[in-house]
Design a protein around this motif. Structure first.
Motif, mmCIF file in Angstrom:
data_model
loop_
_atom_site.group_PDB
_atom_site.id
_atom_site.type_symbol
_atom_site.label_atom_id
_atom_site.label_comp_id
_atom_site.label_asym_id
_atom_site.label_seq_id
_atom_site.Cartn_x
_atom_site.Cartn_y
_atom_site.Cartn_z
ATOM 1 N N GLY A 132 0.826 -1.195 0.000
ATOM 2 C CA GLY A 132 0.000 0.000 0.000
ATOM 3 C C GLY A 132 0.857 1.238 0.000
ATOM 4 N N THR A 133 0.295 2.328 -0.485
ATOM 5 C CA THR A 133 1.021 3.594 -0.504
ATOM 6 C C THR A 133 0.376 4.564 0.466
ATOM 7 O OG1 THR A 133 1.847 5.395 -1.903
ATOM 8 C CG2 THR A 133 -0.348 4.529 -2.402
ATOM 9 N N ILE A 134 1.188 5.432 1.006
ATOM 10 C CA ILE A 134 0.736 6.426 1.970
ATOM 11 C C ILE A 134 0.921 7.817 1.364
ATOM 12 C CG2 ILE A 134 1.304 7.486 4.205
ATOM 13 C CD1 ILE A 134 1.829 4.715 5.270
ATOM 14 N N ILE A 158 -4.978 8.348 11.532
ATOM 15 C CA ILE A 158 -4.480 9.586 12.134
ATOM 16 C C ILE A 158 -4.746 10.781 11.222
ATOM 17 C CG2 ILE A 158 -2.401 10.838 12.848
ATOM 18 C CD1 ILE A 158 -1.272 8.118 13.793
ATOM 19 N N SER A 159 -4.299 10.708 9.972
ATOM 20 C CA SER A 159 -4.396 11.868 9.079
ATOM 21 C C SER A 159 -5.847 12.211 8.720
ATOM 22 C CB SER A 159 -3.576 11.624 7.808
ATOM 23 O OG SER A 159 -4.033 10.462 7.125
ATOM 24 N N LYS A 160 -6.598 11.232 8.225
ATOM 25 C CA LYS A 160 -7.995 11.488 7.849
ATOM 26 C C LYS A 160 -8.891 11.553 9.079
ATOM 27 C CE LYS A 160 -7.210 9.345 3.379
ATOM 28 N NZ LYS A 160 -7.482 8.191 2.488
ATOM 29 N N GLY A 161 -8.461 10.885 10.132
ATOM 30 C CA GLY A 161 -9.209 10.971 11.385
ATOM 31 C C GLY A 161 -9.158 12.372 11.954
ATOM 32 N N MET A 162 -7.992 13.033 11.880
ATOM 33 C CA MET A 162 -7.881 14.401 12.370
ATOM 34 C C MET A 162 -8.740 15.347 11.545
ATOM 35 S SD MET A 162 -6.137 14.454 15.094
ATOM 36 C CE MET A 162 -6.058 16.222 15.226
ATOM 37 N N THR A 163 -8.772 15.148 10.238
ATOM 38 C CA THR A 163 -9.622 15.989 9.381
ATOM 39 C C THR A 163 -11.087 15.816 9.751
ATOM 40 O OG1 THR A 163 -8.025 15.797 7.563
ATOM 41 C CG2 THR A 163 -10.247 16.522 6.995
ATOM 42 N N GLY A 164 -11.472 14.581 10.059
ATOM 43 C CA GLY A 164 -12.839 14.323 10.477
ATOM 44 C C GLY A 164 -13.159 14.984 11.810
ATOM 45 N N LEU A 165 -12.180 15.008 12.710
ATOM 46 C CA LEU A 165 -12.360 15.654 14.010
ATOM 47 C C LEU A 165 -12.518 17.165 13.840
ATOM 48 C CD1 LEU A 165 -12.440 15.333 17.090
ATOM 49 C CD2 LEU A 165 -9.946 15.568 17.090
ATOM 50 N N VAL A 222 -16.044 7.570 3.681
ATOM 51 C CA VAL A 222 -17.063 6.939 4.529
ATOM 52 C C VAL A 222 -16.708 5.472 4.764
ATOM 53 C CG1 VAL A 222 -19.489 6.279 4.718
ATOM 54 C CG2 VAL A 222 -18.885 8.509 3.743
ATOM 55 N N GLY A 223 -16.549 4.723 3.685
ATOM 56 C CA GLY A 223 -16.200 3.313 3.798
ATOM 57 C C GLY A 223 -14.848 3.091 4.429
ATOM 58 N N GLU A 224 -13.920 4.010 4.162
ATOM 59 C CA GLU A 224 -12.580 3.879 4.725
ATOM 60 C C GLU A 224 -12.617 3.980 6.250
ATOM 61 O OE1 GLU A 224 -8.153 5.799 4.010
ATOM 62 O OE2 GLU A 224 -9.743 6.061 2.517
ATOM 63 N N MET A 225 -13.414 4.924 6.767
ATOM 64 C CA MET A 225 -13.542 5.055 8.220
ATOM 65 C C MET A 225 -14.210 3.821 8.828
ATOM 66 S SD MET A 225 -12.091 7.891 9.142
ATOM 67 C CE MET A 225 -10.915 7.619 7.794
ATOM 68 N N GLU A 226 -15.191 3.263 8.123
ATOM 69 C CA GLU A 226 -15.854 2.042 8.595
ATOM 70 C C GLU A 226 -14.845 0.907 8.729
ATOM 71 O OE1 GLU A 226 -18.786 1.730 9.676
ATOM 72 O OE2 GLU A 226 -20.189 3.076 8.651
ATOM 73 N N GLU A 227 -13.989 0.757 7.731
ATOM 74 C CA GLU A 227 -13.002 -0.325 7.762
ATOM 75 C C GLU A 227 -11.936 -0.082 8.829
ATOM 76 O OE1 GLU A 227 -11.475 -1.991 4.248
ATOM 77 O OE2 GLU A 227 -13.480 -2.628 3.616
ATOM 78 N N ILE A 228 -11.549 1.169 9.021
ATOM 79 C CA ILE A 228 -10.586 1.477 10.079
ATOM 80 C C ILE A 228 -11.210 1.174 11.436
ATOM 81 C CG2 ILE A 228 -9.281 3.319 11.208
ATOM 82 C CD1 ILE A 228 -8.866 4.562 8.450
ATOM 83 N N ILE A 282 -15.160 5.289 17.391
ATOM 84 C CA ILE A 282 -14.640 6.617 17.034
ATOM 85 C C ILE A 282 -14.681 6.783 15.527
ATOM 86 C CG2 ILE A 282 -12.576 8.086 17.002
ATOM 87 C CD1 ILE A 282 -11.745 6.669 19.625
ATOM 88 N N TYR A 283 -14.214 5.761 14.819
ATOM 89 C CA TYR A 283 -14.131 5.858 13.361
ATOM 90 C C TYR A 283 -15.475 5.623 12.684
ATOM 91 C CZ TYR A 283 -9.232 6.466 14.029
ATOM 92 O OH TYR A 283 -8.040 6.999 14.415
ATOM 93 N N ARG A 284 -16.334 4.858 13.322
ATOM 94 C CA ARG A 284 -17.690 4.729 12.779
ATOM 95 C C ARG A 284 -18.419 6.070 12.890
ATOM 96 N NH1 ARG A 284 -16.578 -0.646 14.172
ATOM 97 N NH2 ARG A 284 -16.711 -0.343 16.426
ATOM 98 N N GLY A 285 -18.118 6.816 13.949
ATOM 99 C CA GLY A 285 -18.674 8.165 14.080
ATOM 100 C C GLY A 285 -18.130 9.100 13.015
ATOM 101 N N LEU A 286 -16.835 8.968 12.703
ATOM 102 C CA LEU A 286 -16.236 9.796 11.661
ATOM 103 C C LEU A 286 -16.801 9.434 10.289
ATOM 104 C CD1 LEU A 286 -12.519 9.963 12.831
ATOM 105 C CD2 LEU A 286 -14.272 11.743 13.005
ATOM 106 N N ALA A 287 -17.152 8.163 10.103
ATOM 107 C CA ALA A 287 -17.798 7.758 8.854
ATOM 108 C C ALA A 287 -19.108 8.509 8.677
ATOM 109 C CB ALA A 287 -18.048 6.250 8.843
ATOM 110 N N ARG A 288 -19.840 8.686 9.797
ATOM 111 C CA ARG A 288 -21.122 9.412 9.731
ATOM 112 C C ARG A 288 -20.899 10.892 9.398
ATOM 113 N NH1 ARG A 288 -21.622 4.951 10.168
ATOM 114 N NH2 ARG A 288 -21.664 5.368 7.907
#
Length: 244
Positions: A77-79, A132-139, A188-194, A205-211
């Motif tokens: 995978g690439t980051i 971390i990166s997309k989670g912070m944006t969601g926060l 959305v799906g990415e947060m669900e999988e995380i 936490i991440y299911r909430g960010l998916a919402r």
């Protein structure tokens, strides 16, 4: 991401196959521009899952399907962002312990192999980074909308306080929130999988960010109210900096 990586590979002389069954004309055009060749899934063993990270357990199931077939499975995978002039993303790769030799065939990838890792670990790294990166944006997005829902004055005060005491956070917010808007539907799906990767109550936490990303997606395609709140917050932050 996929077409940009494919173009870099085809320019280097590699042959890249993709399955375009059911894909849009826009996607087909990007694939053609990148030099990819259309092939059925019967001809392609594994393809990238568009717009999402693969859950580590899913990767392990894929590897299990290929066990004993003679096909070597690489979890890679690439980051960060797609390749562009002057920038090449890092690919992290992991394989089953007995298959480590297969990484030698990928000179550019082998130096990034995760020592002591197995199938699923490269995906776990990617998901941890995205968490971390997309989670912070969601926060950021969640609290901007919550502050504004309390009152526009609360949102204005939040901009001012962040500029005074958390300038680094505000800087990242100004860059990441606008860039997120057109990608929200993919996250959305990415947060669900995380969330599944994290597991337990912590995964909520991440299911909430998916919402929250789902909410942004609906706003983009609907009344635009939430999107305008986010854009105004970012513009107000920029104006605050200009006054300093």
């Amino acid at each position: 991401m996929g077409s940009a990586v494919a173009k870099r590979l085809t320019n280097a002389g590699c042959t890249v196959y993709t399955d375009l069954d059911g894909r849009s004309e826009v996607t087909r055009h990007r694939a053609k521009e990148a030099g990819m060749l259309d092939a059925s899934l019967d001809e392609i063993v594994v393809k990238e899952k568009p717009g999402s990270n693969l859950f580590t357990e899913t990767v392990k199931r894929i590897a299990g399907l290929l066990a004993g077939s003679g096909i070597k499975f690489i979890d890679a995978g690439t980051i960060a962002g797609p390749p562009k002039d002057g920038y090449d993303p890092t690919f992290y790769a992991s394989v089953a312990v007995d298959d480590r030799g297969v990484l030698d065939a990928f000179v550019a990838l082998s130096k990034y192999g995760l020592k002591g890792a197995g199938v699923g670990d490269a995906s776990a790294l990617k998901m941890s980074y995205a968490g971390i990166s997309k989670g912070m944006t969601g926060l950021y997005t969640t609290m901007i909308l919550a502050a504004h829902a309390s009152s526009p004055a609360t949102a204005e005060a939040l901009v001012k306080e962040l500029s005074l005491s958390q300038a680094g956070v505000l800087d990242r917010l100004v860059k990441s929130v606008p860039a997120m808007l057109p990608k929200a539907y993919r996250w959305v799906g990415e947060m669900e999988e995380i969330g599944e990767f994290v597991g337990g109550g912590e995964g909520d936490i991440y299911r909430g960010l998916a919402r929250i990303y789902e909410r942004v997606e609906k706003s983009l395609g609907g009344d635009q109210v939430d999107v305008e709140v986010l854009r105004k917050f970012v513009e107000d932050a920029k104006k605050t900096w200009q006054k300093k």
